[in-house]
Design a protein around this motif. Sequence first.
Motif, PDB file in Angstrom:
ATOM      1  N   PHE A   4       0.831  -1.212   0.000  1.00 54.60           N
ATOM      2  CA  PHE A   4       0.000   0.000   0.000  1.00 54.60           C
ATOM      3  C   PHE A   4       0.867   1.264   0.000  1.00 54.60           C
ATOM      4  O   PHE A   4       0.629   2.198  -0.765  1.00 54.60           O
ATOM      5  CB  PHE A   4      -0.922  -0.003   1.223  1.00 54.60           C
ATOM      6  CG  PHE A   4      -1.667   1.286   1.426  1.00 54.60           C
ATOM      7  CD1 PHE A   4      -2.757   1.604   0.628  1.00 54.60           C
ATOM      8  CD2 PHE A   4      -1.247   2.188   2.398  1.00 54.60           C
ATOM      9  CE1 PHE A   4      -3.441   2.809   0.807  1.00 54.60           C
ATOM     10  CE2 PHE A   4      -1.920   3.396   2.582  1.00 54.60           C
ATOM     11  CZ  PHE A   4      -3.026   3.708   1.787  1.00 54.60           C
ATOM     12  N   LEU A   5       1.888   1.277   0.869  1.00 56.75           N
ATOM     13  CA  LEU A   5       2.780   2.438   0.949  1.00 56.75           C
ATOM     14  C   LEU A   5       3.533   2.650  -0.361  1.00 56.75           C
ATOM     15  O   LEU A   5       3.741   3.786  -0.797  1.00 56.75           O
ATOM     16  CB  LEU A   5       3.767   2.264   2.107  1.00 56.75           C
ATOM     17  CG  LEU A   5       3.162   2.322   3.515  1.00 56.75           C
ATOM     18  CD1 LEU A   5       4.218   2.028   4.570  1.00 56.75           C
ATOM     19  CD2 LEU A   5       2.537   3.703   3.763  1.00 56.75           C
ATOM     20  N   MET A   6       3.958   1.542  -0.970  1.00 55.01           N
ATOM     21  CA  MET A   6       4.644   1.647  -2.262  1.00 55.01           C
ATOM     22  C   MET A   6       3.718   2.223  -3.319  1.00 55.01           C
ATOM     23  O   MET A   6       4.133   3.022  -4.168  1.00 55.01           O
ATOM     24  CB  MET A   6       5.160   0.278  -2.689  1.00 55.01           C
ATOM     25  CG  MET A   6       6.366  -0.208  -1.905  1.00 55.01           C
ATOM     26  SD  MET A   6       7.798   0.884  -2.078  1.00 55.01           S
ATOM     27  CE  MET A   6       8.111   0.728  -3.842  1.00 55.01           C
ATOM     28  N   GLY A   7       2.442   1.838  -3.254  1.00 53.64           N
ATOM     29  CA  GLY A   7       1.475   2.371  -4.212  1.00 53.64           C
ATOM     30  C   GLY A   7       1.271   3.870  -4.028  1.00 53.64           C
ATOM     31  O   GLY A   7       1.198   4.625  -5.011  1.00 53.64           O
ATOM     32  N   VAL A   8       1.173   4.283  -2.761  1.00 54.84           N
ATOM     33  CA  VAL A   8       1.004   5.710  -2.478  1.00 54.84           C
ATOM     34  C   VAL A   8       2.222   6.490  -2.957  1.00 54.84           C
ATOM     35  O   VAL A   8       2.115   7.549  -3.595  1.00 54.84           O
ATOM     36  CB  VAL A   8       0.788   5.942  -0.965  1.00 54.84           C
ATOM     37  CG1 VAL A   8       0.850   7.437  -0.632  1.00 54.84           C
ATOM     38  CG2 VAL A   8      -0.545   5.363  -0.521  1.00 54.84           C
ATOM     39  N   LEU A   9       3.421   5.976  -2.656  1.00 52.34           N
ATOM     40  CA  LEU A   9       4.659   6.646  -3.065  1.00 52.34           C
ATOM     41  C   LEU A   9       4.754   6.739  -4.578  1.00 52.34           C
ATOM     42  O   LEU A   9       5.128   7.779  -5.129  1.00 52.34           O
ATOM     43  CB  LEU A   9       5.867   5.882  -2.496  1.00 52.34           C
ATOM     44  CG  LEU A   9       7.249   6.464  -2.824  1.00 52.34           C
ATOM     45  CD1 LEU A   9       7.364   7.880  -2.254  1.00 52.34           C
ATOM     46  CD2 LEU A   9       8.348   5.568  -2.251  1.00 52.34           C
ATOM     47  N   THR A  10       4.405   5.654  -5.261  1.00 55.65           N
ATOM     48  CA  THR A  10       4.444   5.644  -6.731  1.00 55.65           C
ATOM     49  C   THR A  10       3.483   6.682  -7.307  1.00 55.65           C
ATOM     50  O   THR A  10       3.820   7.401  -8.253  1.00 55.65           O
ATOM     51  CB  THR A  10       4.082   4.249  -7.268  1.00 55.65           C
ATOM     52  OG1 THR A  10       5.000   3.277  -6.753  1.00 55.65           O
ATOM     53  CG2 THR A  10       4.129   4.229  -8.790  1.00 55.65           C
ATOM     54  N   GLY A  15       2.585  11.818  -9.909  1.00 57.21           N
ATOM     55  CA  GLY A  15       1.920  13.120  -9.869  1.00 57.21           C
ATOM     56  C   GLY A  15       2.898  14.267  -9.974  1.00 57.21           C
ATOM     57  O   GLY A  15       2.678  15.226 -10.719  1.00 57.21           O
ATOM     58  N   VAL A  16       3.999  14.182  -9.231  1.00 62.83           N
ATOM     59  CA  VAL A  16       5.025  15.226  -9.291  1.00 62.83           C
ATOM     60  C   VAL A  16       5.646  15.294 -10.683  1.00 62.83           C
ATOM     61  O   VAL A  16       5.863  16.378 -11.240  1.00 62.83           O
ATOM     62  CB  VAL A  16       6.117  14.975  -8.227  1.00 62.83           C
ATOM     63  CG1 VAL A  16       7.302  15.918  -8.436  1.00 62.83           C
ATOM     64  CG2 VAL A  16       5.539  15.155  -6.820  1.00 62.83           C
ATOM     65  N   ALA A  17       5.912  14.121 -11.246  1.00 61.34           N
ATOM     66  CA  ALA A  17       6.517  14.083 -12.587  1.00 61.34           C
ATOM     67  C   ALA A  17       5.591  14.717 -13.621  1.00 61.34           C
ATOM     68  O   ALA A  17       6.045  15.504 -14.476  1.00 61.34           O
ATOM     69  CB  ALA A  17       6.827  12.637 -12.973  1.00 61.34           C
ATOM     70  N   LEU A  18       4.307  14.404 -13.545  1.00 61.39           N
ATOM     71  CA  LEU A  18       3.351  14.995 -14.481  1.00 61.39           C
ATOM     72  C   LEU A  18       3.271  16.510 -14.284  1.00 61.39           C
ATOM     73  O   LEU A  18       3.156  17.268 -15.254  1.00 61.39           O
ATOM     74  CB  LEU A  18       1.965  14.362 -14.283  1.00 61.39           C
ATOM     75  CG  LEU A  18       1.801  12.923 -14.778  1.00 61.39           C
ATOM     76  CD1 LEU A  18       0.426  12.382 -14.387  1.00 61.39           C
ATOM     77  CD2 LEU A  18       1.983  12.858 -16.302  1.00 61.39           C
ATOM     78  N   GLY A  19       3.324  16.945 -13.023  1.00 60.34           N
ATOM     79  CA  GLY A  19       3.301  18.378 -12.749  1.00 60.34           C
ATOM     80  C   GLY A  19       4.498  19.087 -13.351  1.00 60.34           C
ATOM     81  O   GLY A  19       4.369  20.163 -13.950  1.00 60.34           O
ATOM     82  N   VAL A  20       5.681  18.488 -13.193  1.00 62.52           N
ATOM     83  CA  VAL A  20       6.904  19.085 -13.744  1.00 62.52           C
ATOM     84  C   VAL A  20       6.819  19.158 -15.264  1.00 62.52           C
ATOM     85  O   VAL A  20       7.164  20.185 -15.882  1.00 62.52           O
ATOM     86  CB  VAL A  20       8.142  18.269 -13.311  1.00 62.52           C
ATOM     87  CG1 VAL A  20       9.387  18.737 -14.074  1.00 62.52           C
ATOM     88  CG2 VAL A  20       8.362  18.406 -11.806  1.00 62.52           C
ATOM     89  N   VAL A  21       6.355  18.076 -15.878  1.00 61.61           N
ATOM     90  CA  VAL A  21       6.219  18.056 -17.344  1.00 61.61           C
ATOM     91  C   VAL A  21       5.246  19.139 -17.797  1.00 61.61           C
ATOM     92  O   VAL A  21       5.510  19.863 -18.766  1.00 61.61           O
ATOM     93  CB  VAL A  21       5.738  16.665 -17.817  1.00 61.61           C
ATOM     94  CG1 VAL A  21       5.341  16.721 -19.286  1.00 61.61           C
ATOM     95  CG2 VAL A  21       6.818  15.626 -17.602  1.00 61.61           C
ATOM     96  N   THR A  22       4.113  19.274 -17.100  1.00 56.79           N
ATOM     97  CA  THR A  22       3.112  20.282 -17.470  1.00 56.79           C
ATOM     98  C   THR A  22       3.682  21.688 -17.365  1.00 56.79           C
ATOM     99  O   THR A  22       3.477  22.530 -18.250  1.00 56.79           O
ATOM    100  CB  THR A  22       1.868  20.165 -16.557  1.00 56.79           C
ATOM    101  OG1 THR A  22       1.309  18.851 -16.697  1.00 56.79           O
ATOM    102  CG2 THR A  22       0.822  21.203 -16.931  1.00 56.79           C
ATOM    103  N   VAL A  23       4.432  21.955 -16.291  1.00 63.47           N
ATOM    104  CA  VAL A  23       4.989  23.295 -16.073  1.00 63.47           C
ATOM    105  C   VAL A  23       6.032  23.638 -17.129  1.00 63.47           C
ATOM    106  O   VAL A  23       5.979  24.707 -17.764  1.00 63.47           O
ATOM    107  CB  VAL A  23       5.601  23.399 -14.659  1.00 63.47           C
ATOM    108  CG1 VAL A  23       6.407  24.693 -14.529  1.00 63.47           C
ATOM    109  CG2 VAL A  23       4.501  23.342 -13.607  1.00 63.47           C
ATOM    110  N   TYR A  24       6.989  22.752 -17.337  1.00 60.87           N
ATOM    111  CA  TYR A  24       8.126  23.086 -18.193  1.00 60.87           C
ATOM    112  C   TYR A  24       7.896  22.821 -19.671  1.00 60.87           C
ATOM    113  O   TYR A  24       8.658  23.277 -20.522  1.00 60.87           O
ATOM    114  CB  TYR A  24       9.376  22.336 -17.719  1.00 60.87           C
ATOM    115  CG  TYR A  24       9.939  22.940 -16.447  1.00 60.87           C
ATOM    116  CD1 TYR A  24      10.751  24.071 -16.497  1.00 60.87           C
ATOM    117  CD2 TYR A  24       9.633  22.402 -15.209  1.00 60.87           C
ATOM    118  CE1 TYR A  24      11.249  24.638 -15.351  1.00 60.87           C
ATOM    119  CE2 TYR A  24      10.121  22.962 -14.039  1.00 60.87           C
ATOM    120  CZ  TYR A  24      10.932  24.087 -14.120  1.00 60.87           C
ATOM    121  OH  TYR A  24      11.418  24.650 -12.977  1.00 60.87           O
ATOM    122  N   SER A  25       6.842  22.106 -20.003  1.00 57.17           N
ATOM    123  CA  SER A  25       6.550  21.853 -21.420  1.00 57.17           C
ATOM    124  C   SER A  25       5.776  22.995 -22.057  1.00 57.17           C
ATOM    125  O   SER A  25       5.672  23.083 -23.278  1.00 57.17           O
ATOM    126  CB  SER A  25       5.738  20.565 -21.571  1.00 57.17           C
ATOM    127  OG  SER A  25       4.433  20.734 -21.020  1.00 57.17           O
TER     128      SER A  25
END
Length: 213
Positions: A4-10, A15-25
């Motif tokens: 469960f914790l691994m799923g939350v972390l993943t 989510g962070v990766a998608l946010g970074v891509v959205t901001v810098y793209s």
Amino acid sequence: MKRFLMGVLTTLVIGVALGVVTVYSGMFDVAADTPHSRFVYHLIETVRDQSIKRHARDLAVPANLADTERIRRGAGNYAAMCAACHLAPGRADSEIRMGLYPKPPDLTHPEEEAVADMAARHFWIIKHGIKASGMAAWSRGGIEDEGIWDLVAFIQKMPSLSVGQYVSLVESSEGHTHGGLPGMETMHTGDGHMPSLENTERHEHSHSGGHDH
């Protein structure tokens, strides 16, 4: 539990990766003519309203906001500083207001909901402005607290004014004048009065039909 914790972390990492891509793209559309989604707009609106409520709650509202001199002084500054975005009696809309997002409230009409501390909220908004909305922090432009309270007094009175009453108040005022920065009289006409509603509308009509933008 570990799974469960691994799923939350993943999920968080994705989510962070998608946010970074959205901001810098550059994918996120910041154009003022592209509205937010309903969820984002509601979120921003809630954050804004709760912030204003919190910061304005301890302000002491002057007891004389209904004073005719306050209202008269506020009329000139409102006509010069606010009417283009927040309208005035007899003005259905303006070019700048039509292009702003979110659209500034039309202050010629009473508030939709009665709020006990609305005067304090108006004061705080005028003084400090609102980020990324087009609402200026007028204290940075030189207007002092007394001048801001004059504006608040006029804003409270304006919904009950006819076009003629509005024009009379503006023309009886000192126009665009307040403490702070020098040279605040730039909106005066030659006889010391503010431009009339008729002249303002003629200017706007010349924009809409007299020439190409």
